[in-house]
Design a protein around this motif. Structure first.
Motif, PDB file in Angstrom:
ATOM      1  N   LYS A  85       5.594  14.899   3.958  1.00  0.00           N
ATOM      2  CA  LYS A  85       5.263  15.292   5.269  1.00  0.00           C
ATOM      3  C   LYS A  85       6.496  14.462   5.378  1.00  0.00           C
ATOM      4  CE  LYS A  85       3.610  10.870   3.713  1.00  0.00           C
ATOM      5  NZ  LYS A  85       2.999   9.649   3.239  1.00  0.00           N
ATOM      6  N   ASN A 139      -4.401   8.244   8.030  1.00  0.00           N
ATOM      7  CA  ASN A 139      -3.778   7.160   6.917  1.00  0.00           C
ATOM      8  C   ASN A 139      -4.567   6.273   5.877  1.00  0.00           C
ATOM      9  OD1 ASN A 139      -2.702   4.481   6.598  1.00  0.00           O
ATOM     10  ND2 ASN A 139      -0.434   6.429   6.827  1.00  0.00           N
ATOM     11  N   GLY A 140      -4.229   6.264   4.983  1.00  0.00           N
ATOM     12  CA  GLY A 140      -5.690   5.525   4.032  1.00  0.00           C
ATOM     13  C   GLY A 140      -5.202   4.016   4.325  1.00  0.00           C
ATOM     14  N   THR A 141      -3.688   3.674   4.228  1.00  0.00           N
ATOM     15  CA  THR A 141      -3.104   2.293   4.335  1.00  0.00           C
ATOM     16  C   THR A 141      -3.751   1.618   5.134  1.00  0.00           C
ATOM     17  OG1 THR A 141      -1.848   3.247   2.753  1.00  0.00           O
ATOM     18  CG2 THR A 141      -1.322   0.544   4.337  1.00  0.00           C
ATOM     19  N   TYR A 168      -1.306   2.411  -1.875  1.00  0.00           N
ATOM     20  CA  TYR A 168      -1.885   3.404  -0.810  1.00  0.00           C
ATOM     21  C   TYR A 168      -0.491   3.518   0.443  1.00  0.00           C
ATOM     22  CZ  TYR A 168      -6.676   2.189  -1.916  1.00  0.00           C
ATOM     23  OH  TYR A 168      -8.278   2.202  -2.355  1.00  0.00           O
ATOM     24  N   ALA A 169      -0.599   2.434  -0.094  1.00  0.00           N
ATOM     25  CA  ALA A 169       0.784   2.813   1.082  1.00  0.00           C
ATOM     26  C   ALA A 169       2.132   3.686   0.658  1.00  0.00           C
ATOM     27  CB  ALA A 169       1.371   1.163   1.205  1.00  0.00           C
ATOM     28  N   GLU A 170       3.142   3.869   1.490  1.00  0.00           N
ATOM     29  CA  GLU A 170       4.297   3.824   1.387  1.00  0.00           C
ATOM     30  C   GLU A 170       4.924   2.889   1.123  1.00  0.00           C
ATOM     31  OE1 GLU A 170       4.967   7.975   2.512  1.00  0.00           O
ATOM     32  OE2 GLU A 170       2.832   7.300   2.622  1.00  0.00           O
ATOM     33  N   ASP A 176       3.501   3.697   7.445  1.00  0.00           N
ATOM     34  CA  ASP A 176       2.025   3.045   8.067  1.00  0.00           C
ATOM     35  C   ASP A 176       1.420   2.591   8.528  1.00  0.00           C
ATOM     36  OD1 ASP A 176       1.205   4.477   5.265  1.00  0.00           O
ATOM     37  OD2 ASP A 176       2.481   2.997   4.175  1.00  0.00           O
ATOM     38  N   LYS A 185       1.552  13.426  10.327  1.00  0.00           N
ATOM     39  CA  LYS A 185       1.364  14.630   9.667  1.00  0.00           C
ATOM     40  C   LYS A 185       0.400  15.412  10.810  1.00  0.00           C
ATOM     41  CE  LYS A 185      -0.638  11.589   6.316  1.00  0.00           C
ATOM     42  NZ  LYS A 185      -1.199  10.031   5.198  1.00  0.00           N
ATOM     43  N   GLY A 280      -7.352  10.628   0.871  1.00  0.00           N
ATOM     44  CA  GLY A 280      -5.671  10.866   1.761  1.00  0.00           C
ATOM     45  C   GLY A 280      -4.772  11.498   1.158  1.00  0.00           C
TER      46      GLY A 280
HETATM   47  N1  HSE Z   1       0.348   6.095   2.840  1.00  0.00           N
HETATM   48  C1  HSE Z   1      -0.171   7.684   3.343  1.00  0.00           C
HETATM   49  C2  HSE Z   1      -1.445   6.728   3.468  1.00  0.00           C
HETATM   50  C3  HSE Z   1      -0.195   7.580   1.618  1.00  0.00           C
HETATM   51  O1  HSE Z   1      -2.318   5.798   3.562  1.00  0.00           O
HETATM   52  O2  HSE Z   1      -2.524   7.360   4.129  1.00  0.00           O
HETATM   53  C4  HSE Z   1      -0.897   9.563   1.572  1.00  0.00           C
HETATM   54  O3  HSE Z   1       0.297  10.326   2.999  1.00  0.00           O
END
Ligand code: HSE
Length: 380
Positions: A85, A139-141, A168-170, A176, A185, A280
């Motif tokens: 992204k 953003n899932g985080t 989940y996190a970057e 995030d 996004k 996601g």
């Molecule tokens: N860090 C991103 C999220 C991963 O939590 O959504 C997926 O793009």
């Protein structure tokens, strides 16, 4: 079709595994420096110069050398599929134009919404309808953090640590929590759904980095849940696009989104609101979206996510206004004329504003350390 993969991390290994189960697909080479296998190489030219490799998937992330690799692969005549992204929000249009000039694909469904086939459906919807608005929780985080704070009473740092542990996190989780991942996004939603290229830095963003349990309680007392939402609206030939936490009504679709799940929606002039929810992020969901892109190159022959008419636009949110919840320290000043309700809690002022513009709230809170703001969703 023989393919190459750049990067064998979580997503790359998912693509490797899923591609191996599909008749007609074969992963011939993988660029990977961290381990050796018969199919790995550490030299990008091994893939670029291999005439049997017709398509390359990039799952490395980051801007550089991802951009240079994309250019190299497309110039060598490969179709290109990416989940990156950061790359697509910064260089999506240049890379699409380059791929178009070579008659090769440039696809990035998995870069927004992970496993959710959102961008592709948005693209299809745009072809037959007029998209008026789109957005959601991308953003899932941050959704995981907000849900843990709200439903389990966890504190922000414990919830963030758990999101990091679960993968989940970057790598840098501030992208995030400060809303930048969602904003990138949203840039893709602007181009695929509206045919407009928006410079990422022009999108107003509030994140959740400064959230505290006080804010969760305040939302609850107002019959609402906090979610980090993004919105883009078409308006008079321009776009208003922004990212901010929102006090969502309890019975809204956003409030029902739990854990790390994403929710993406669009509103078409004729079709009304269509929503998608699902994972996601994560190995298999994201890899499945990448596989869909790979397969769509040959059938139905989908090579691009935007058309040649895609043009730049300066986002304009001057007409966008709503009420905000704001938490600032008691010492910080806020214009009385914009306040509809104010309450003191410990060392903070908890404020509900009258309807004010995005520009106003951003300029008022600029430089106020630790401030938290969220838009308030109104009853219909
Ligand atoms: N860090 C991103 C999220 C991963 O939590 O959504 C997926 O793009």
């Amino acid at each position: 079709m023989k393919i190459g993969i750049l990067g064998m991390g979580t997503i790359g290994s998912g693509v490797y595994e899923l591609a191996g189960k599909i008749k007609g697909l074969e992963v011939k080479k993988v660029l990977e420096k961290r381990f050796e296998a018969p199919y790995t190489t550490t030299d990008i030219e091994d893939i670029a110069s291999d005439p049997e490799i017709k398509l390359v998937v990039e799952t490395m992330g980051g801007l550089h050398p991802a951009y240079e690799y994309a250019v190299r692969m497309i110039e060598s005549g490969k179709h290109y599929v990416t989940a990156n992204k950061l790359l697509v929000s910064a260089y999506g249009q240049q890379l699409t134009a380059l791929a178009r000039s070579k008659g090769k694909a440039f696809l990035y469904s998995a870069a927004c919404g992970g496993g959710i086939p959102f961008l592709r459906n948005l693209q299809l919807a745009r072809e037959g309808d007029c998209i008026e608005e789109a957005g959601g929780i991308l953003n899932g985080t941050t959704n995981f953090i907000l849900d843990c704070m709200q439903s389990k009473g966890m504190d922000y740092h414990a919830a963030l640590a758990e999101a990091q542990e679960r993968g989940y996190a970057e790598r840098d989780s501030s992208s995030d929590t400060d809303g930048l991942d969602t904003m990138r996004k949203l840039v893709l939603v602007c181009s695929v759904g509206f045919g407009r290229i928006v410079e990422p830095s022009k999108i107003p963003v509030f994140g959740i980095t400064s959230i505290s349990s006080i804010d969760i309680e305040q939302a609850r007392s107002m019959g609402r849940c906090i979610r980090l939402c993004c919105t883009v609206k078409a308006k008079d030939g321009s776009l208003c696009a922004y990212v901010e936490p929102r006090f969502c009504l309890k019975d809204s679709p956003e409030s029902s989104i739990r854990s790390n799940v994403n929710y993406a929606w669009y509103r078409g002039k004729n079709c009304g609101v269509i929503g998608f929810s699902g994972q996601g992020a994560g190995r298999y969901p994201t890899a499945s979206n990448i596989i869909r892109d790979i397969l769509s190159v040959n059938s139905p022959g989908c090579l691009y996510m935007t058309d040649e008419s895609c043009s730049s636009v300066e986002p304009d949110c001057t007409a966008e206004s709503h009420r905000y919840y704001v938490r600032i320290s008691k010492e910080a000043s806020f214009p009385e004329s914009l306040i509809s309700r104010r309450k003191e809690s410990g060392s903070f002022s908890l404020i509900e504003t009258i309807a004010i513009s995005l520009k106003t709230i951003h300029s008022l809170l600029e430089g106020i350390a630790g401030a938290f703001a969220a838009g308030i969703e109104e009853d219909a």
